[in-house]
Design a protein around this motif. Structure first.
Motif, PDB file in Angstrom:
ATOM      1  N   LYS A  35       0.832  -1.203   0.000  1.00  0.00           N
ATOM      2  CA  LYS A  35       0.000   0.000   0.000  1.00  0.00           C
ATOM      3  C   LYS A  35       0.870   1.258   0.000  1.00  0.00           C
ATOM      4  O   LYS A  35       0.576   2.222  -0.711  1.00  0.00           O
ATOM      5  CB  LYS A  35      -0.923   0.003   1.220  1.00  0.00           C
ATOM      6  N   VAL A  36       1.923   1.235   0.822  1.00  0.00           N
ATOM      7  CA  VAL A  36       2.816   2.388   0.860  1.00  0.00           C
ATOM      8  C   VAL A  36       3.516   2.563  -0.482  1.00  0.00           C
ATOM      9  O   VAL A  36       3.653   3.683  -0.987  1.00  0.00           O
ATOM     10  CB  VAL A  36       3.847   2.237   2.002  1.00  0.00           C
ATOM     11  N   ARG A  41       3.916   5.670  -5.613  1.00  0.00           N
ATOM     12  CA  ARG A  41       3.831   5.671  -7.073  1.00  0.00           C
ATOM     13  C   ARG A  41       2.600   6.411  -7.580  1.00  0.00           C
ATOM     14  O   ARG A  41       2.569   6.848  -8.730  1.00  0.00           O
ATOM     15  CB  ARG A  41       3.840   4.224  -7.576  1.00  0.00           C
ATOM     16  N   ALA A  42       1.579   6.543  -6.736  1.00  0.00           N
ATOM     17  CA  ALA A  42       0.345   7.211  -7.156  1.00  0.00           C
ATOM     18  C   ALA A  42       0.429   8.730  -7.034  1.00  0.00           C
ATOM     19  O   ALA A  42      -0.270   9.455  -7.749  1.00  0.00           O
ATOM     20  CB  ALA A  42      -0.833   6.704  -6.330  1.00  0.00           C
ATOM     21  N   PRO A  69       9.327  12.015 -10.521  1.00  0.00           N
ATOM     22  CA  PRO A  69      10.188  11.349  -9.544  1.00  0.00           C
ATOM     23  C   PRO A  69      11.298  12.274  -9.029  1.00  0.00           C
ATOM     24  O   PRO A  69      11.900  13.005  -9.804  1.00  0.00           O
ATOM     25  CB  PRO A  69      10.791  10.201 -10.360  1.00  0.00           C
ATOM     26  N   GLY A  70      11.515  12.225  -7.730  1.00  0.00           N
ATOM     27  CA  GLY A  70      12.700  12.819  -7.147  1.00  0.00           C
ATOM     28  C   GLY A  70      12.740  14.307  -6.912  1.00  0.00           C
ATOM     29  O   GLY A  70      13.757  14.831  -6.472  1.00  0.00           O
ATOM     30  N   ILE A 115      10.652   9.682  -2.260  1.00  0.00           N
ATOM     31  CA  ILE A 115      10.562  10.413  -3.525  1.00  0.00           C
ATOM     32  C   ILE A 115      11.197   9.684  -4.705  1.00  0.00           C
ATOM     33  O   ILE A 115      11.412  10.274  -5.751  1.00  0.00           O
ATOM     34  CB  ILE A 115      11.171  11.826  -3.396  1.00  0.00           C
ATOM     35  N   ASP A 116      11.462   8.391  -4.545  1.00  0.00           N
ATOM     36  CA  ASP A 116      11.976   7.592  -5.650  1.00  0.00           C
ATOM     37  C   ASP A 116      11.041   6.406  -5.869  1.00  0.00           C
ATOM     38  O   ASP A 116      11.191   5.355  -5.240  1.00  0.00           O
ATOM     39  CB  ASP A 116      13.395   7.106  -5.363  1.00  0.00           C
ATOM     40  N   PRO A 117      10.047   6.545  -6.754  1.00  0.00           N
ATOM     41  CA  PRO A 117       9.070   5.482  -6.966  1.00  0.00           C
ATOM     42  C   PRO A 117       9.667   4.190  -7.505  1.00  0.00           C
ATOM     43  O   PRO A 117       9.026   3.137  -7.431  1.00  0.00           O
ATOM     44  CB  PRO A 117       8.096   6.091  -7.991  1.00  0.00           C
ATOM     45  N   SER A 118      10.867   4.250  -8.060  1.00  0.00           N
ATOM     46  CA  SER A 118      11.469   3.051  -8.640  1.00  0.00           C
ATOM     47  C   SER A 118      12.018   2.110  -7.573  1.00  0.00           C
ATOM     48  O   SER A 118      12.289   0.940  -7.850  1.00  0.00           O
ATOM     49  CB  SER A 118      12.599   3.438  -9.599  1.00  0.00           C
TER      50      SER A 118
END
Length: 211
Positions: A35-36, A41-42, A69-70, A115-118
């Protein structure tokens, strides 16, 4: 055959119950981490008011702007000559009072988890138990690089927010054990944010706009 007594039956059943309980807890942990991850990512953009408290108890306030991102910006209250900007590659701390600039890769900061969705949170994050079922707390730390520090992100479960979570704040601990707590209010998601928000003016001699 001698009939087993109730206490013996309970004793025999205890390990199975314990294993079942552990499996359920593990599934819940994986679900919460997912969920986190979905929240991170959302959230394409977010603005919020923040209050930041350091290890000495000093509190500063300001405006937070985030764009994935970032990209992140901490614009401090009037009279505080400090600015923190993440431009997608590096995190920069600008102190306009002493004309000093510090810069390092975002991946070397605890904020990278946010702040890094990857990043795969399941590989370096763990759920921290809380007394309130409405609160979800997740600690992120790279065990291979402890010098990058630790961040504990705190969420409130909220069906109306991205992935059913509202980011309440976080506590960051760097490699020198400097503790910084950030609390957010007035969160707004999906608002227009220009890339120019993550530029800054270099206060050093022959300074120039950067970002």
């Amino acid at each position: 055959m001698k009939r087993m007594t109730a206490p013996l039956l309970l004793a025999l059943g205890a390990p199975a119950l314990t294993l079942a309980g552990a499996a359920i807890a593990q599934q819940q942990t994986q679900s919460d981490l997912a969920k986190v991850q979905s929240y991170i990512r959302a959230v394409t953009t977010m603005t919020a008011d923040f209050s930041q408290t350091d290890r000495n108890g000093q509190t500063l306030t300001g405006q937070l702007t985030l764009k994935q991102p970032g990209k992140i910006r901490f614009q401090y209250q009037k009279g505080v000559p400090l600015l923190i900007v993440g431009d997608g590659k590096a995190l920069t701390v600008i102190d306009y009072e002493v004309r000093q600039v510090q810069r390092w890769p975002i991946g070397n900061s605890p904020l990278a988890a946010l702040i890094d969705p990857s990043k795969d949170l399941s590989k370096f994050g763990k759920v921290v138990p809380t007394d309130d079922p409405a609160i979800l707390s997740v600690q992120a730390r790279d065990p291979r690089r402890p010098e990058f520090g630790t961040i504990t992100m705190i969420f409130r479960r909220d069906a109306a927010s991205p992935a059913g979570l509202q980011l309440y704040g976080w506590v960051a601990l760097d490699s020198q054990n400097n503790r910084t707590a950030v609390r957010l209010t007035g969160q707004r998601y999906g608002v227009p944010v220009a890339d120019s928000a993550f530029r800054w003016t270099d206060p050093r001699p022959r300074g120039r706009s950067a970002g």
